[in-house]
Scaffold this motif. Structure first.
Motif, PDB file in Angstrom:
ATOM      1  N   THR A   7      -0.637  -3.486  -0.255  1.00 50.57           N
ATOM      2  CA  THR A   7      -0.166  -2.454   0.427  1.00 50.57           C
ATOM      3  C   THR A   7      -1.352  -1.442   0.248  1.00 50.57           C
ATOM      4  O   THR A   7      -2.253  -1.571  -0.639  1.00 50.57           O
ATOM      5  CB  THR A   7       1.065  -1.631  -0.536  1.00 50.57           C
ATOM      6  OG1 THR A   7       1.923  -2.539  -0.539  1.00 50.57           O
ATOM      7  CG2 THR A   7       1.204  -0.175   0.080  1.00 50.57           C
ATOM      8  N   GLU A   9      -3.398   2.118   1.904  1.00 53.06           N
ATOM      9  CA  GLU A   9      -3.622   3.418   2.768  1.00 53.06           C
ATOM     10  C   GLU A   9      -4.598   3.398   3.565  1.00 53.06           C
ATOM     11  O   GLU A   9      -5.695   3.133   3.143  1.00 53.06           O
ATOM     12  CB  GLU A   9      -3.589   4.555   1.706  1.00 53.06           C
ATOM     13  CG  GLU A   9      -2.505   4.507   0.549  1.00 53.06           C
ATOM     14  CD  GLU A   9      -2.586   5.905  -0.211  1.00 53.06           C
ATOM     15  OE1 GLU A   9      -3.254   6.936  -0.127  1.00 53.06           O
ATOM     16  OE2 GLU A   9      -1.732   5.804  -0.991  1.00 53.06           O
ATOM     17  N   VAL A 111       0.095   3.801   5.774  1.00 55.68           N
ATOM     18  CA  VAL A 111       0.279   2.608   4.893  1.00 55.68           C
ATOM     19  C   VAL A 111       0.451   1.603   5.680  1.00 55.68           C
ATOM     20  O   VAL A 111       1.530   1.477   6.329  1.00 55.68           O
ATOM     21  CB  VAL A 111       1.302   3.131   3.856  1.00 55.68           C
ATOM     22  CG1 VAL A 111       1.735   1.925   3.038  1.00 55.68           C
ATOM     23  CG2 VAL A 111       1.179   4.391   3.022  1.00 55.68           C
ATOM     24  N   LYS A 124       2.587   7.645   6.086  1.00 62.64           N
ATOM     25  CA  LYS A 124       2.548   7.471   4.746  1.00 62.64           C
ATOM     26  C   LYS A 124       3.645   8.472   4.180  1.00 62.64           C
ATOM     27  O   LYS A 124       4.213   7.822   3.148  1.00 62.64           O
ATOM     28  CB  LYS A 124       1.036   8.176   4.245  1.00 62.64           C
ATOM     29  CG  LYS A 124       1.104   8.098   2.710  1.00 62.64           C
ATOM     30  CD  LYS A 124      -0.206   8.702   2.190  1.00 62.64           C
ATOM     31  CE  LYS A 124      -0.385   8.664   0.688  1.00 62.64           C
ATOM     32  NZ  LYS A 124      -1.548   9.312   0.016  1.00 62.64           N
ATOM     33  N   SER A 125       4.210   9.378   4.632  1.00 61.60           N
ATOM     34  CA  SER A 125       5.092  10.214   4.064  1.00 61.60           C
ATOM     35  C   SER A 125       6.270   9.462   4.153  1.00 61.60           C
ATOM     36  O   SER A 125       7.267   9.366   3.452  1.00 61.60           O
ATOM     37  CB  SER A 125       5.099  11.637   4.518  1.00 61.60           C
ATOM     38  OG  SER A 125       5.522  11.695   5.896  1.00 61.60           O
ATOM     39  N   TYR A 127       6.801   6.080   4.524  1.00 58.09           N
ATOM     40  CA  TYR A 127       7.000   5.116   3.355  1.00 58.09           C
ATOM     41  C   TYR A 127       7.111   5.470   2.074  1.00 58.09           C
ATOM     42  O   TYR A 127       7.968   4.867   1.466  1.00 58.09           O
ATOM     43  CB  TYR A 127       5.496   4.197   3.709  1.00 58.09           C
ATOM     44  CG  TYR A 127       5.359   3.051   2.683  1.00 58.09           C
ATOM     45  CD1 TYR A 127       6.134   1.967   2.961  1.00 58.09           C
ATOM     46  CD2 TYR A 127       4.600   3.312   1.586  1.00 58.09           C
ATOM     47  CE1 TYR A 127       5.876   0.958   2.138  1.00 58.09           C
ATOM     48  CE2 TYR A 127       4.483   2.308   0.639  1.00 58.09           C
ATOM     49  CZ  TYR A 127       5.182   1.064   0.945  1.00 58.09           C
ATOM     50  OH  TYR A 127       5.145   0.047  -0.095  1.00 58.09           O
ATOM     51  N   GLU A 128       6.724   6.625   1.592  1.00 59.17           N
ATOM     52  CA  GLU A 128       6.852   6.947   0.326  1.00 59.17           C
ATOM     53  C   GLU A 128       8.099   7.470   0.141  1.00 59.17           C
ATOM     54  O   GLU A 128       8.732   7.147  -0.866  1.00 59.17           O
ATOM     55  CB  GLU A 128       5.887   8.256  -0.055  1.00 59.17           C
ATOM     56  CG  GLU A 128       4.392   7.721  -0.268  1.00 59.17           C
ATOM     57  CD  GLU A 128       3.564   8.821  -0.518  1.00 59.17           C
ATOM     58  OE1 GLU A 128       3.840  10.147  -0.425  1.00 59.17           O
ATOM     59  OE2 GLU A 128       2.251   8.382  -0.661  1.00 59.17           O
ATOM     60  N   GLN A 129       8.925   8.217   1.237  1.00 63.57           N
ATOM     61  CA  GLN A 129      10.230   8.354   1.202  1.00 63.57           C
ATOM     62  C   GLN A 129      11.253   7.153   0.898  1.00 63.57           C
ATOM     63  O   GLN A 129      12.205   7.108   0.356  1.00 63.57           O
ATOM     64  CB  GLN A 129      10.635   9.172   2.421  1.00 63.57           C
ATOM     65  CG  GLN A 129      11.999   9.934   2.146  1.00 63.57           C
ATOM     66  CD  GLN A 129      12.316  10.792   3.312  1.00 63.57           C
ATOM     67  OE1 GLN A 129      11.681  10.843   4.363  1.00 63.57           O
ATOM     68  NE2 GLN A 129      13.482  11.399   3.437  1.00 63.57           N
ATOM     69  N   SER A 132      10.923   5.459  -2.346  1.00 59.73           N
ATOM     70  CA  SER A 132      11.340   6.188  -3.514  1.00 59.73           C
ATOM     71  C   SER A 132      12.759   6.144  -4.139  1.00 59.73           C
ATOM     72  O   SER A 132      13.353   6.946  -4.563  1.00 59.73           O
ATOM     73  CB  SER A 132      11.068   7.765  -3.367  1.00 59.73           C
ATOM     74  OG  SER A 132      11.883   8.096  -2.192  1.00 59.73           O
TER      75      SER A 132
END
Length: 157
Positions: A7, A9, A111, A124-125, A127-129, A132
């Motif tokens: 993975t 960034e 990402v 990115k945001s 993916y993070e959501q 999570s």
């Protein structure tokens, strides 16, 4: 069968050029280098990147669908909407078209994540959501998806 691993960034510029990490570019060479297919994901607001040989195998299966059934023709149309062929340039970048950039809502921060024989490109945001999810939910999903598989049956001497 080869799989992508990792993975990363990354950044995408205003022209849709996505700088790939050198370790990913090296893995792409292991899949024959050259051309890759970028498409919209079916289930998430991200892009999927397939090595050309993997894409051709997938399309062999899809092309067996009877196109005289409306649902099959509709599926094929939606599944292949916006496809683009890309090749990394000498600087290790791929060009992501405007329509695909908009579909995945790609902004500057992205990402790239491995997904077996393909990799995904995410904002990115977003993916993070998606990742999570809490541990209990993921444990239940893992049990549902993988719990009935007897891995001993798959091991061959």
């Amino acid at each position: 069968m080869k799989n992508f691993i990792g993975t990363y960034e990354c950044k995408i510029d205003d022209k849709g050029r996505l700088k790939l990490p050198s370790s990913l570019v090296k893995q792409m060479e292991d899949f024959g280098g050259g051309s890759f297919v970028v498409k919209r994901s079916v289930f998430q607001p991200c892009l999927e990147v397939y090595p050309m040989n993997g894409w051709e195998k997938l399309m062999e299966k899809i092309n067996k669908l009877n196109r005289f059934q409306k649902k099959n023709a509709d599926f094929i149309r939606q599944f292949t909407a916006g496809l683009k062929i890309v090749e990394p340039d000498n600087a290790g970048r791929i060009q992501v078209s405007k329509d695909l950039t908009l579909f995945a809502n790609l902004t500057k921060e992205t990402v790239i994540t491995s997904a077996g024989e393909l990799f995904e490109i995410w904002d990115k945001s977003a993916y993070e959501q998606v990742i999570s999810t809490n541990i209990h939910d993921f444990a239940m999903l893992a049990e549902e998806v993988m719990g009935d598989i007897n891995f001993d049956d798959e091991i061959k001497p």
